[in-house]
Design a protein around this motif. Structure first.
Motif, mmCIF file in Angstrom:
data_model
loop_
_atom_site.group_PDB
_atom_site.id
_atom_site.type_symbol
_atom_site.label_atom_id
_atom_site.label_comp_id
_atom_site.label_asym_id
_atom_site.label_seq_id
_atom_site.Cartn_x
_atom_site.Cartn_y
_atom_site.Cartn_z
ATOM 1 N N SER A 147 0.838 -1.209 0.000
ATOM 2 C CA SER A 147 0.000 0.000 0.000
ATOM 3 C C SER A 147 0.869 1.254 0.000
ATOM 4 O O SER A 147 0.527 2.262 -0.631
ATOM 5 C CB SER A 147 -0.937 0.004 1.216
ATOM 6 O OG SER A 147 -0.220 0.183 2.426
ATOM 7 N N ILE A 148 2.012 1.184 0.691
ATOM 8 C CA ILE A 148 2.944 2.317 0.695
ATOM 9 C C ILE A 148 3.502 2.532 -0.706
ATOM 10 O O ILE A 148 3.607 3.670 -1.185
ATOM 11 C CB ILE A 148 4.097 2.072 1.698
ATOM 12 C CG1 ILE A 148 3.566 2.071 3.132
ATOM 13 C CG2 ILE A 148 5.177 3.150 1.550
ATOM 14 C CD1 ILE A 148 4.600 1.693 4.174
ATOM 15 N N LYS A 189 2.115 1.828 -3.548
ATOM 16 C CA LYS A 189 1.076 2.433 -4.390
ATOM 17 C C LYS A 189 0.944 3.929 -4.104
ATOM 18 O O LYS A 189 0.746 4.730 -5.019
ATOM 19 C CB LYS A 189 -0.262 1.732 -4.155
ATOM 20 C CG LYS A 189 -0.315 0.306 -4.671
ATOM 21 C CD LYS A 189 -1.637 -0.362 -4.339
ATOM 22 C CE LYS A 189 -1.670 -1.814 -4.833
ATOM 23 N NZ LYS A 189 -2.932 -2.489 -4.450
ATOM 24 N N ALA A 190 1.077 4.298 -2.822
ATOM 25 C CA ALA A 190 1.014 5.715 -2.452
ATOM 26 C C ALA A 190 2.184 6.479 -3.062
ATOM 27 O O ALA A 190 2.029 7.611 -3.540
ATOM 28 C CB ALA A 190 1.026 5.854 -0.927
ATOM 29 N N LEU A 250 1.582 7.136 -6.638
ATOM 30 C CA LEU A 250 0.619 8.219 -6.813
ATOM 31 C C LEU A 250 1.279 9.586 -6.687
ATOM 32 O O LEU A 250 1.136 10.433 -7.579
ATOM 33 C CB LEU A 250 -0.511 8.087 -5.777
ATOM 34 C CG LEU A 250 -1.560 9.213 -5.774
ATOM 35 C CD1 LEU A 250 -2.217 9.342 -7.135
ATOM 36 C CD2 LEU A 250 -2.604 8.958 -4.689
ATOM 37 N N TYR A 251 2.030 9.814 -5.594
ATOM 38 C CA TYR A 251 2.579 11.163 -5.418
ATOM 39 C C TYR A 251 3.758 11.448 -6.348
ATOM 40 O O TYR A 251 3.995 12.612 -6.723
ATOM 41 C CB TYR A 251 2.907 11.475 -3.950
ATOM 42 C CG TYR A 251 4.146 10.861 -3.349
ATOM 43 C CD1 TYR A 251 5.419 11.229 -3.763
ATOM 44 C CD2 TYR A 251 4.046 9.949 -2.291
ATOM 45 C CE1 TYR A 251 6.558 10.693 -3.178
ATOM 46 C CE2 TYR A 251 5.178 9.414 -1.697
ATOM 47 C CZ TYR A 251 6.423 9.788 -2.149
ATOM 48 O OH TYR A 251 7.555 9.257 -1.560
ATOM 49 N N GLY A 299 -1.535 11.398 -2.214
ATOM 50 C CA GLY A 299 -0.490 10.377 -2.193
ATOM 51 C C GLY A 299 0.303 10.402 -0.900
ATOM 52 O O GLY A 299 0.584 9.348 -0.311
ATOM 53 N N TYR A 300 0.633 11.602 -0.432
ATOM 54 C CA TYR A 300 1.396 11.720 0.806
ATOM 55 C C TYR A 300 0.563 11.349 2.029
ATOM 56 O O TYR A 300 1.089 10.816 3.009
ATOM 57 C CB TYR A 300 1.962 13.134 0.960
ATOM 58 C CG TYR A 300 3.328 13.284 0.345
ATOM 59 C CD1 TYR A 300 4.449 12.713 0.933
ATOM 60 C CD2 TYR A 300 3.513 13.990 -0.842
ATOM 61 C CE1 TYR A 300 5.708 12.831 0.375
ATOM 62 C CE2 TYR A 300 4.765 14.113 -1.426
ATOM 63 C CZ TYR A 300 5.864 13.534 -0.808
ATOM 64 O OH TYR A 300 7.105 13.646 -1.386
ATOM 65 N N LEU A 343 -1.808 9.018 2.003
ATOM 66 C CA LEU A 343 -1.800 7.552 1.978
ATOM 67 C C LEU A 343 -0.435 7.004 2.386
ATOM 68 O O LEU A 343 -0.339 5.969 3.062
ATOM 69 C CB LEU A 343 -2.166 7.058 0.572
ATOM 70 C CG LEU A 343 -3.601 7.360 0.113
ATOM 71 C CD1 LEU A 343 -3.788 6.964 -1.348
ATOM 72 C CD2 LEU A 343 -4.604 6.622 0.999
ATOM 73 N N PHE A 344 0.623 7.710 1.975
ATOM 74 C CA PHE A 344 1.989 7.337 2.347
ATOM 75 C C PHE A 344 2.158 7.408 3.866
ATOM 76 O O PHE A 344 2.694 6.491 4.497
ATOM 77 C CB PHE A 344 2.965 8.283 1.651
ATOM 78 C CG PHE A 344 4.421 7.980 1.863
ATOM 79 C CD1 PHE A 344 4.949 6.738 1.547
ATOM 80 C CD2 PHE A 344 5.282 8.961 2.344
ATOM 81 C CE1 PHE A 344 6.306 6.461 1.724
ATOM 82 C CE2 PHE A 344 6.638 8.703 2.518
ATOM 83 C CZ PHE A 344 7.139 7.452 2.212
#
Length: 202
Positions: free
Chosen positions: A14-15, A17-18, A21-22, A72-73, A75-76
């Motif tokens: 999941s990290i 993917k985040a 995204l960012y 993104g951040y 979710l990160f």
């Protein structure tokens, strides 16, 4: 043990993917304003003053990209918080540094839009974030409790941070910096993706 491994895999994926995204949103946010300026210049050249000062599709896409960076951040940050919960105590401390760095980066992305103070505060926040990331990645790449793949991934991320710092410094040198800095940033870009992918697959 298997449950811990499954949690580790789920969280680190999941990290990753985040990060995707960012990172890609950041590239888009840098490119879209260029098209927006070209469009405004074309409107001015054609005498369309209204079109030159109103928002166009590229301006809207640029705003969407900026919001995607923040998302993104976020979710990160959430992913790092969960990762800290399934990691060894010593590794959790290193991950916490990355978590704080992500928080500072999020604040910097927002603060930079505040006239005057934002231009001063944002770089300071980003500097602290970079220092914390270096400390976090350095600890993880030397860790004996994370999987070998994760340690190697952290090593790539540490190198990426160093390259980015060098790129910023060299970028101030006329001509040479304008050529070398983008190359270093490109290498750092792929190392960031490769590093987090290695951690996600560990």
């Amino acid at each position: 043990m298997e449950n811990v491994q499954n949690n580790w895999s789920t969280v680190t994926k999941s990290i990753y993917k985040a990060v995707l995204l960012y990172v890609w949103a950041g590239i888009a946010a840098a490119i879209f304003p260029i098209f927006a300026k070209l469009g405004s210049a074309a409107d001015l050249a054609s005498g369309d003053l209204a079109g030159a000062v109103t928002w166009g599709i590229w301006d809207i896409l640029g705003l969407v990209a900026s919001l995607a960076i923040i998302a993104g951040y976020v979710l990160f940050y959430i992913g790092l918080n969960k990762w800290r919960g399934v990691a060894d105590a010593a590794d959790a401390q290193a991950i916490n540094r990355l978590r704080i760095a992500a928080l500072l980066t999020m604040i910097a992305v927002v603060v930079v839009y505040i006239p005057g103070i934002g231009w001063i505060a944002a770089p300071i926040l980003e500097l602290f974030a970079v220092i914390l990331m270096l400390l976090g990645y350095s600890a993880l790449k030397q860790s004996t409790t994370v999987p070998e793949g994760a340690a190697k991934g952290a090593g790539k991320l540490y190198t990426a941070q160093i390259l980015s710092i060098i790129a910023v410094v060299i970028g101030w040198i006329p001509v040479i910096g304008w050529v070398v800095a983008p190359i270093l940033e490109l290498i750092a870009f792929f190392k960031v993706l490769g590093g987090w992918k290695a951690i996600a697959n560990s």
